[in-house]
Structures are given as C-alpha cells and as structure tokens.
Enzyme design. Sequence first.
Site, PDB file in Angstrom:
ATOM      1  N   SER A   1      10.503   0.624  -7.702  1.00 15.62           N
ATOM      2  CA  SER A   1      11.062   1.978  -7.570  1.00 15.62           C
ATOM      3  C   SER A   1      11.411   2.638  -8.901  1.00 15.62           C
ATOM      4  O   SER A   1      12.362   3.416  -8.982  1.00 15.62           O
ATOM      5  CB  SER A   1      12.282   1.965  -6.631  1.00 15.62           C
ATOM      6  OG  SER A   1      11.893   1.598  -5.324  1.00 15.62           O
TER       7      SER A   1
ATOM      8  N   GLY B   1       8.854  -0.113  -3.624  1.00 16.26           N
ATOM      9  CA  GLY B   1       8.493   0.919  -2.644  1.00 16.26           C
ATOM     10  C   GLY B   1       9.630   1.329  -1.728  1.00 16.26           C
ATOM     11  O   GLY B   1       9.404   1.951  -0.698  1.00 16.26           O
TER      12      GLY B   1
ATOM     13  N   GLU C   1       3.038  -8.419  -3.169  1.00 15.89           N
ATOM     14  CA  GLU C   1       2.218  -8.069  -1.997  1.00 15.89           C
ATOM     15  C   GLU C   1       1.111  -9.096  -1.780  1.00 15.89           C
ATOM     16  O   GLU C   1       0.720  -9.373  -0.649  1.00 15.89           O
ATOM     17  CB  GLU C   1       1.661  -6.643  -2.167  1.00 15.89           C
ATOM     18  CG  GLU C   1       2.769  -5.613  -1.961  1.00 15.89           C
ATOM     19  CD  GLU C   1       2.624  -4.345  -2.778  1.00 15.89           C
ATOM     20  OE1 GLU C   1       1.534  -4.068  -3.295  1.00 15.89           O
ATOM     21  OE2 GLU C   1       3.637  -3.627  -2.913  1.00 15.89           O
TER      22      GLU C   1
ATOM     23  N   HIS D   1       1.307 -10.674  -7.640  1.00 16.09           N
ATOM     24  CA  HIS D   1       2.132  -9.559  -7.169  1.00 16.09           C
ATOM     25  C   HIS D   1       2.753  -9.942  -5.820  1.00 16.09           C
ATOM     26  O   HIS D   1       2.126 -10.642  -5.020  1.00 16.09           O
ATOM     27  CB  HIS D   1       1.272  -8.300  -7.028  1.00 16.09           C
ATOM     28  CG  HIS D   1       2.099  -7.079  -6.787  1.00 16.09           C
ATOM     29  ND1 HIS D   1       2.591  -6.766  -5.546  1.00 16.09           N
ATOM     30  CD2 HIS D   1       2.555  -6.120  -7.630  1.00 16.09           C
ATOM     31  CE1 HIS D   1       3.324  -5.653  -5.636  1.00 16.09           C
ATOM     32  NE2 HIS D   1       3.312  -5.250  -6.892  1.00 16.09           N
TER      33      HIS D   1
ATOM     34  N   GLU E   1       9.800  -8.167 -10.548  1.00 12.16           N
ATOM     35  CA  GLU E   1       9.809  -7.133  -9.515  1.00 12.16           C
ATOM     36  C   GLU E   1      10.566  -7.656  -8.297  1.00 12.16           C
ATOM     37  O   GLU E   1       9.981  -8.369  -7.455  1.00 12.16           O
ATOM     38  CB  GLU E   1       8.385  -6.778  -9.088  1.00 12.16           C
ATOM     39  CG  GLU E   1       7.527  -6.216 -10.200  1.00 12.16           C
ATOM     40  CD  GLU E   1       6.366  -5.386  -9.657  1.00 12.16           C
ATOM     41  OE1 GLU E   1       6.330  -4.193  -9.950  1.00 12.16           O
ATOM     42  OE2 GLU E   1       5.526  -5.925  -8.926  1.00 12.16           O
TER      43      GLU E   1
ATOM     44  N   GLY F   1       4.635   1.470  -9.480  1.00 12.50           N
ATOM     45  CA  GLY F   1       3.743   1.686  -8.354  1.00 12.50           C
ATOM     46  C   GLY F   1       3.651   3.166  -8.022  1.00 12.50           C
ATOM     47  O   GLY F   1       2.926   3.919  -8.670  1.00 12.50           O
ATOM     48  N   GLY F   2       4.428   3.604  -7.037  1.00 10.02           N
ATOM     49  CA  GLY F   2       4.355   4.973  -6.522  1.00 10.02           C
ATOM     50  C   GLY F   2       4.349   6.055  -7.593  1.00 10.02           C
ATOM     51  O   GLY F   2       3.534   6.983  -7.551  1.00 10.02           O
TER      52      GLY F   2
ATOM     53  N   ASN G   1       0.413   0.401 -11.485  1.00  9.28           N
ATOM     54  CA  ASN G   1      -0.315  -0.343 -10.456  1.00  9.28           C
ATOM     55  C   ASN G   1      -0.630   0.633  -9.329  1.00  9.28           C
ATOM     56  O   ASN G   1       0.261   1.020  -8.569  1.00  9.28           O
ATOM     57  CB  ASN G   1       0.562  -1.504  -9.955  1.00  9.28           C
ATOM     58  CG  ASN G   1      -0.073  -2.246  -8.793  1.00  9.28           C
ATOM     59  OD1 ASN G   1      -1.232  -2.024  -8.447  1.00  9.28           O
ATOM     60  ND2 ASN G   1       0.700  -3.138  -8.174  1.00  9.28           N
ATOM     61  N   TRP G   2      -1.881   1.035  -9.247  1.00 12.02           N
ATOM     62  CA  TRP G   2      -2.256   2.063  -8.264  1.00 12.02           C
ATOM     63  C   TRP G   2      -2.407   1.487  -6.864  1.00 12.02           C
ATOM     64  O   TRP G   2      -2.621   2.228  -5.907  1.00 12.02           O
ATOM     65  CB  TRP G   2      -3.561   2.752  -8.694  1.00 12.02           C
ATOM     66  CG  TRP G   2      -3.456   3.494  -9.993  1.00 12.02           C
ATOM     67  CD1 TRP G   2      -2.337   3.622 -10.785  1.00 12.02           C
ATOM     68  CD2 TRP G   2      -4.488   4.234 -10.664  1.00 12.02           C
ATOM     69  NE1 TRP G   2      -2.613   4.392 -11.900  1.00 12.02           N
ATOM     70  CE2 TRP G   2      -3.937   4.771 -11.846  1.00 12.02           C
ATOM     71  CE3 TRP G   2      -5.834   4.481 -10.380  1.00 12.02           C
ATOM     72  CZ2 TRP G   2      -4.683   5.548 -12.739  1.00 12.02           C
ATOM     73  CZ3 TRP G   2      -6.579   5.258 -11.262  1.00 12.02           C
ATOM     74  CH2 TRP G   2      -6.005   5.793 -12.431  1.00 12.02           C
ATOM     75  N   LYS G   3      -2.363   0.182  -6.740  1.00 14.58           N
ATOM     76  CA  LYS G   3      -2.490  -0.476  -5.427  1.00 14.58           C
ATOM     77  C   LYS G   3      -3.732   0.060  -4.691  1.00 14.58           C
ATOM     78  O   LYS G   3      -4.744   0.329  -5.329  1.00 14.58           O
ATOM     79  CB  LYS G   3      -1.191  -0.313  -4.625  1.00 14.58           C
ATOM     80  CG  LYS G   3       0.040  -0.791  -5.444  1.00 14.58           C
ATOM     81  CD  LYS G   3       1.297  -0.917  -4.646  1.00 14.58           C
ATOM     82  CE  LYS G   3       2.427  -1.405  -5.564  1.00 14.58           C
ATOM     83  NZ  LYS G   3       3.688  -1.606  -4.863  1.00 14.58           N
TER      84      LYS G   3
HETATM   85  P1  13P Z   1       6.975   0.952  -6.648  1.00 15.58           P
HETATM   86  O1  13P Z   1       7.129   1.505  -8.061  1.00 15.58           O
HETATM   87  O2  13P Z   1       6.223   1.867  -5.750  1.00 15.58           O
HETATM   88  O3  13P Z   1       8.275   0.488  -6.097  1.00 15.58           O
HETATM   89  O4  13P Z   1       6.045  -0.362  -6.787  1.00 15.58           O
HETATM   90  C1  13P Z   1       6.342  -1.308  -7.728  1.00 15.58           C
HETATM   91  C2  13P Z   1       5.237  -2.277  -7.810  1.00 15.58           C
HETATM   92  O5  13P Z   1       4.990  -3.035  -6.895  1.00 15.58           O
HETATM   93  C3  13P Z   1       4.407  -2.273  -9.023  1.00 15.58           C
HETATM   94  O6  13P Z   1       3.595  -3.398  -9.071  1.00 15.58           O
END
Ligand code: 13P
Length: 251
Positions: free
Chosen positions: A210, A171, A97, A95, A165, A231-232, A9-11
């Site tokens: 994470s 994050g 967020e 998600h 998640e 994510g990251g 997920n590149w956000k």
């Molecule tokens: P991180 O891997 O950066 O913690 O993010 C997870 C995430 O929200 C994937 O959708």
Amino acid sequence: MREWIVAGNWKMHNTIQESIALAKAIKDGIASVKKGEVIIAPPYTALASVSETIKGSRVSLAAQNMFYEDKGAYTGEIAPGMLKDIGCAYVLIGHSERRKYYHEQDNDVNLKVKKALSVGLKPIMCVGETDEERVKGITRDVVGRQVKQGLAGVDKIDNVVIAYEPVWAIGTGKVATSAQAQEVHAFIRGILKDLYGSAANDIRILYGGSVTKDNIGELIGMEDIDGALVGGASLKPDGFLGIIQKISEKK
Ligand code: 13P
C-alpha cells in the site's frame, strides 16, 4: 551508501500497448532524477516490448517470477535464461501472492534465488508475515525463517535485494507504520549481518504494501528502508513518479 530502489510490480495488469505507454511515461518522467534505481516488472507478455521501450534509459526491467530449471518439459514455465535474453536485470521471487495462490515454499524460493544468481539475474526476494501471524506475535519467526531459508547456500549476497511486504498491507490500503516497518527491516539486516558480516550494510531492503506518494515520505526517512516495491500505485505514471520524486528528495 545504499542506492535507493523504486520497483513497480504491475502484477496481472496491462496489455502490450498499455505497458509500452506506461513504460515510456516512466522513462520520460525520471529523466531529471539523477540517482537511485527505477525498476518495472510488467507481465511476461509485455516484457519484450517494454524492454525495447526502456532501452538506453535508467529504467531496469524485472520479471515477476521464474522457474528454477534452465530448460525442459515444464509447460507454462519461464526459464531464467529466457528472462536474461529478453533484457531482464531483476526478477521478483517469492512474492506473497506466489506463496499464497501457487503454494510456493521457502525451498522453492531458495532454488529460484540460487538459480537467478547463477545466470546473472538479481533476485528481489519477497518476505512478510500475514495478519494472523502478526497478531500471534510471530512476525520475527516467520520473516526470519523466510530470509534464512530463502538464502540458504547463497554465499555472496551483493546482487540480492530483499523486499519486506507484510501480507496484511498488500492491496489493502493499510500501510505499515514507519516504526513497524523499520523494526522488521532492522531485524532483517541483523540476520544478514550474522550471515554475511559487513556486506549486509550494502544490501537494499525495500518496503512494500500500500505504498503511495502520500505515505512514502515517512517510510523512506527510516534508516533501514532503502526503497519501495509498489503494486497498485505503480500502474499510473503520476502515482509511481510521485513516489520516485519523494524518495529522491529524501535519500
Ligand atoms: P500494493 O502496493 O498494491 O499494496 O502491492 C504491493 C505489492 O504486492 C508489490 O509487490
């Protein structure tokens, strides 16, 4: 046997050119991996270019969100049919967020899941408790409610992927322990079994929060963890490919 998934997920990251470069590195990097599913979710602006870049490869395209109407006067929204049109096979829904910053409720998630399925998009439905909820001891209540309400009225589960998640792990660098994650994954699978019987055994439940190539080894060893939503660590070829490598060695 459930086929593992690694989804990135590149956000809200990457220009079109950066997205193309990252997608190409992933496509080339998985050439020798013969099993599992690799999914990337670039920002909307890069979907078309990335779709071209990964054409004919084993990388699938996902969007990070969608609206639940087919068309109409909804300024700024994206319809599911538009995502199909651009080459998406998957779409992230609910998600944390989206739930936190845009106030998406379980009912919105449910409408989106049903709409995605109706047009042939596979939803990756995200659930997870906040730190406060875990401390209060209501993780199961929260996750159970999100799963049941998100899937209300969905009578065929085959094309749904669930992502657990925990919000406190996203994050933050604070990954859930493999035991903590497995406990919730098994709980989710139990709910799916109540709702869908043996079909629940084929549903992929991903862990997210994470995840890195250094911690995925232990998580993926757990019975009900079928892959990762990253994510990251999905923003650099090295980090993402390292996770794929570790999972393909273990599952
Ligand atoms: P991180 O891997 O950066 O913690 O993010 C997870 C995430 O929200 C994937 O959708």
